[in-house]
Design an enzyme around this catalytic site. Structure first.
Site, PDB file in Angstrom:
ATOM      1  N   SER A  12     -23.403  41.023  10.425  1.00  0.00           N
ATOM      2  CA  SER A  12     -22.267  41.734   9.840  1.00  0.00           C
ATOM      3  C   SER A  12     -22.281  41.581   8.331  1.00  0.00           C
ATOM      4  O   SER A  12     -22.165  40.465   7.803  1.00  0.00           O
ATOM      5  CB  SER A  12     -20.943  41.198  10.390  1.00  0.00           C
ATOM      6  N   HIS A  37     -24.360  45.647  11.210  1.00  0.00           N
ATOM      7  CA  HIS A  37     -22.980  45.862  11.632  1.00  0.00           C
ATOM      8  C   HIS A  37     -22.091  46.049  10.399  1.00  0.00           C
ATOM      9  O   HIS A  37     -22.084  45.223   9.482  1.00  0.00           O
ATOM     10  CB  HIS A  37     -22.528  44.644  12.440  1.00  0.00           C
ATOM     11  N   ASP A  39     -18.261  46.505   9.134  1.00  0.00           N
ATOM     12  CA  ASP A  39     -16.851  46.314   9.489  1.00  0.00           C
ATOM     13  C   ASP A  39     -15.964  47.105   8.543  1.00  0.00           C
ATOM     14  O   ASP A  39     -15.723  46.687   7.401  1.00  0.00           O
ATOM     15  CB  ASP A  39     -16.503  44.821   9.435  1.00  0.00           C
ATOM     16  N   MET A  41     -12.432  48.342   7.516  1.00  0.00           N
ATOM     17  CA  MET A  41     -11.027  47.928   7.711  1.00  0.00           C
ATOM     18  C   MET A  41     -10.119  48.680   6.743  1.00  0.00           C
ATOM     19  O   MET A  41     -10.484  48.872   5.574  1.00  0.00           O
ATOM     20  CB  MET A  41     -10.890  46.426   7.455  1.00  0.00           C
ATOM     21  N   HIS A  70     -18.229  49.703  13.007  1.00  0.00           N
ATOM     22  CA  HIS A  70     -17.054  49.214  13.737  1.00  0.00           C
ATOM     23  C   HIS A  70     -15.810  49.612  12.945  1.00  0.00           C
ATOM     24  O   HIS A  70     -15.538  49.054  11.884  1.00  0.00           O
ATOM     25  CB  HIS A  70     -17.187  47.681  13.867  1.00  0.00           C
ATOM     26  N   MET A  72     -12.165  49.536  12.263  1.00  0.00           N
ATOM     27  CA  MET A  72     -10.864  48.865  12.477  1.00  0.00           C
ATOM     28  C   MET A  72      -9.834  49.607  11.638  1.00  0.00           C
ATOM     29  O   MET A  72      -9.323  49.101  10.638  1.00  0.00           O
ATOM     30  CB  MET A  72     -10.985  47.382  12.086  1.00  0.00           C
ATOM     31  N   MET A 141     -13.987  41.872  21.258  1.00  0.00           N
ATOM     32  CA  MET A 141     -13.640  41.030  20.107  1.00  0.00           C
ATOM     33  C   MET A 141     -13.401  39.608  20.603  1.00  0.00           C
ATOM     34  O   MET A 141     -12.563  39.385  21.481  1.00  0.00           O
ATOM     35  CB  MET A 141     -12.375  41.552  19.406  1.00  0.00           C
ATOM     36  N   GLY A 146     -10.194  41.279  11.623  1.00  0.00           N
ATOM     37  CA  GLY A 146      -9.633  41.316  10.277  1.00  0.00           C
ATOM     38  C   GLY A 146     -10.418  40.482   9.278  1.00  0.00           C
ATOM     39  O   GLY A 146     -10.519  40.835   8.116  1.00  0.00           O
ATOM     40  N   PHE A 147     -10.966  39.382   9.751  1.00  0.00           N
ATOM     41  CA  PHE A 147     -11.645  38.470   8.832  1.00  0.00           C
ATOM     42  C   PHE A 147     -12.859  37.835   9.490  1.00  0.00           C
ATOM     43  O   PHE A 147     -12.860  37.595  10.704  1.00  0.00           O
ATOM     44  CB  PHE A 147     -10.675  37.363   8.383  1.00  0.00           C
ATOM     45  N   GLY A 148     -13.853  37.535   8.666  1.00  0.00           N
ATOM     46  CA  GLY A 148     -14.989  36.757   9.140  1.00  0.00           C
ATOM     47  C   GLY A 148     -14.629  35.276   9.148  1.00  0.00           C
ATOM     48  O   GLY A 148     -13.586  34.863   8.628  1.00  0.00           O
ATOM     49  N   GLY A 149     -15.476  34.499   9.764  1.00  0.00           N
ATOM     50  CA  GLY A 149     -15.324  33.048   9.697  1.00  0.00           C
ATOM     51  C   GLY A 149     -14.251  32.449  10.583  1.00  0.00           C
ATOM     52  O   GLY A 149     -13.844  31.300  10.366  1.00  0.00           O
ATOM     53  N   ASP A 179     -18.140  39.998  19.077  1.00  0.00           N
ATOM     54  CA  ASP A 179     -17.913  40.012  17.629  1.00  0.00           C
ATOM     55  C   ASP A 179     -16.849  38.987  17.267  1.00  0.00           C
ATOM     56  O   ASP A 179     -15.684  39.148  17.632  1.00  0.00           O
ATOM     57  CB  ASP A 179     -17.464  41.433  17.245  1.00  0.00           C
ATOM     58  N   GLY A 181     -17.040  34.705  15.512  1.00  0.00           N
ATOM     59  CA  GLY A 181     -17.329  33.309  15.819  1.00  0.00           C
ATOM     60  C   GLY A 181     -18.610  33.092  16.601  1.00  0.00           C
ATOM     61  O   GLY A 181     -18.730  32.101  17.322  1.00  0.00           O
ATOM     62  N   GLY A 201     -21.672  37.225  11.469  1.00  0.00           N
ATOM     63  CA  GLY A 201     -21.475  37.299  10.026  1.00  0.00           C
ATOM     64  C   GLY A 201     -21.779  35.970   9.367  1.00  0.00           C
ATOM     65  O   GLY A 201     -22.861  35.758   8.811  1.00  0.00           O
TER      66      GLY A 201
HETATM   67  C1  DX5 Z   1     -13.992  40.649  12.335  1.00  0.00           C
HETATM   68  C2  DX5 Z   1     -15.236  41.507  12.246  1.00  0.00           C
HETATM   69  C3  DX5 Z   1     -16.476  40.764  12.502  1.00  0.00           C
HETATM   70  C4  DX5 Z   1     -16.754  39.641  11.560  1.00  0.00           C
HETATM   71  C5  DX5 Z   1     -17.454  38.548  12.294  1.00  0.00           C
HETATM   72  O1  DX5 Z   1     -12.871  41.430  12.257  1.00  0.00           O
HETATM   73  O2  DX5 Z   1     -15.166  42.560  13.189  1.00  0.00           O
HETATM   74  O3  DX5 Z   1     -17.606  41.623  12.580  1.00  0.00           O
HETATM   75  O4  DX5 Z   1     -17.523  40.010  10.454  1.00  0.00           O
HETATM   76  O5  DX5 Z   1     -17.613  37.484  11.426  1.00  0.00           O
HETATM   77  P1  DX5 Z   1     -18.000  36.043  11.900  1.00  0.00           P
HETATM   78  O6  DX5 Z   1     -19.358  36.134  12.546  1.00  0.00           O
HETATM   79  O7  DX5 Z   1     -18.006  35.270  10.628  1.00  0.00           O
HETATM   80  O8  DX5 Z   1     -16.946  35.572  12.863  1.00  0.00           O
HETATM   81 ZN    ZN Z   2     -17.093  43.871  13.643  1.00  0.00          ZN
END
Ligand code: DX5
Ligand code: ZN
Length: 226
Positions: A12, A37, A39, A41, A70, A72, A141, A146-149, A179, A181, A201
């Site tokens: 991602s 990928h 994202d 948003m 993707h 969102m 999901m 909304g956020f990575g990490g 998608d 974690g 990601g």
């Molecule tokens: C979250 C995104 C994911 C995100 C995953 O809303 O859809 O694609 O980037 O990030 P990680 O792998 O860091 O959880």
């Molecule tokens: Zn995604």
């Protein structure tokens, strides 16, 4: 034991350096990722804002990999054509954002690209039964989008298993993509449950010794669980 070549890795770009996305896309490709990928948003469907069609269009000449988009966003049906024209190979819309899901999926496929449905953690998968003939991918999901990490939600394992049992009835291939974690600890668990595509990601772009090594250890973790 061999490393699973059948599982797709989809880094991602959300976790990449936004000041150099061209290099980030090419690093993932060089590392053997099958998908990239994206994202997207809108600050309404999810609390964050990222990027849209122009970024995908700008990167398209630099990669031959599958562009896995993707969305969102609310009202995704308004943006299917612009994202397809920007270079998406597949577009995934959220079930929660798509009151006319059947129609939206048909609109995606009308562009000759793959159609996907994403499910938030709180969304039950059963209604997929009525659109199975129109989808190529189900995105489960494993965090709230909304956020990575964020931290993987273990309760999503049983949802992946449920989706797998639903798609077993179809006569065309459907990916189960996960998608959120996904790392070397969670990847073997989701693949055992039925996942066939892994969005990653932080674990790939944040890997200390580089993207290619992040992809390699992720793939290697799958063979350890088999
Ligand atoms: C979250 C995104 C994911 C995100 C995953 O809303 O859809 O694609 O980037 O990030 P990680 O792998 O860091 O959880
Ligand atoms: Zn995604």
């Amino acid at each position: 034991m061999s490393i699973s070549p059948d599982v797709v890795i989809a880094p991602s770009l959300l976790s990449a350096d936004f000041s150099n996305l061209q290099q980030a896309a090419q690093a993932a490709e060089a590392g053997g990722a099958e998908y990239l990928h994206f994202d997207v948003m809108d600050g309404t469907f999810v609390p964050n804002i990222t990027f849209g069609m122009p970024v995908i269009k700008a990167l398209r000449p630099y990669s031959k990999r599958f562009f896995d988009v993707h969305l969102m966003i609310v009202q995704p049906e308004k943006y299917i054509t612009p994202f397809a024209e920007a270079g998406a190979d597949g577009i995934t819309v959220h079930a929660e954002a798509s009151p006319h899901l059947d129609k939206t999926l048909s609109a995606i496929r009308a562009h000759g690209i793959k159609a996907g449905v994403a499910l938030n953690p709180g969304t039950a998968p059963d209604f997929l039964e009525y659109v199975l003939d129109k989808i190529d991918l189900v995105l489960v999901m494993t965090v709230n989008p909304g956020f990575g990490g964020q931290t993987f939600l273990p309760s999503m394992i049983s949802k992946i298993e449920r989706v797998r049992s639903l798609i077993e009835r179809t006569d065309h291939p459907i990916h189960i993509e996960v998608d959120g974690g996904i790392d070397t600890l969670t990847a073997p668990r989701v693949v055992s449950a039925g996942a066939t595509a892994l969005v990653a990601g932080t674990s790939v772009y944040g890997y200390p010794s580089g993207v290619a090594e992040g992809i390699r250890v992720l793939r290697e973790s799958l063979s350890a669980g088999r």
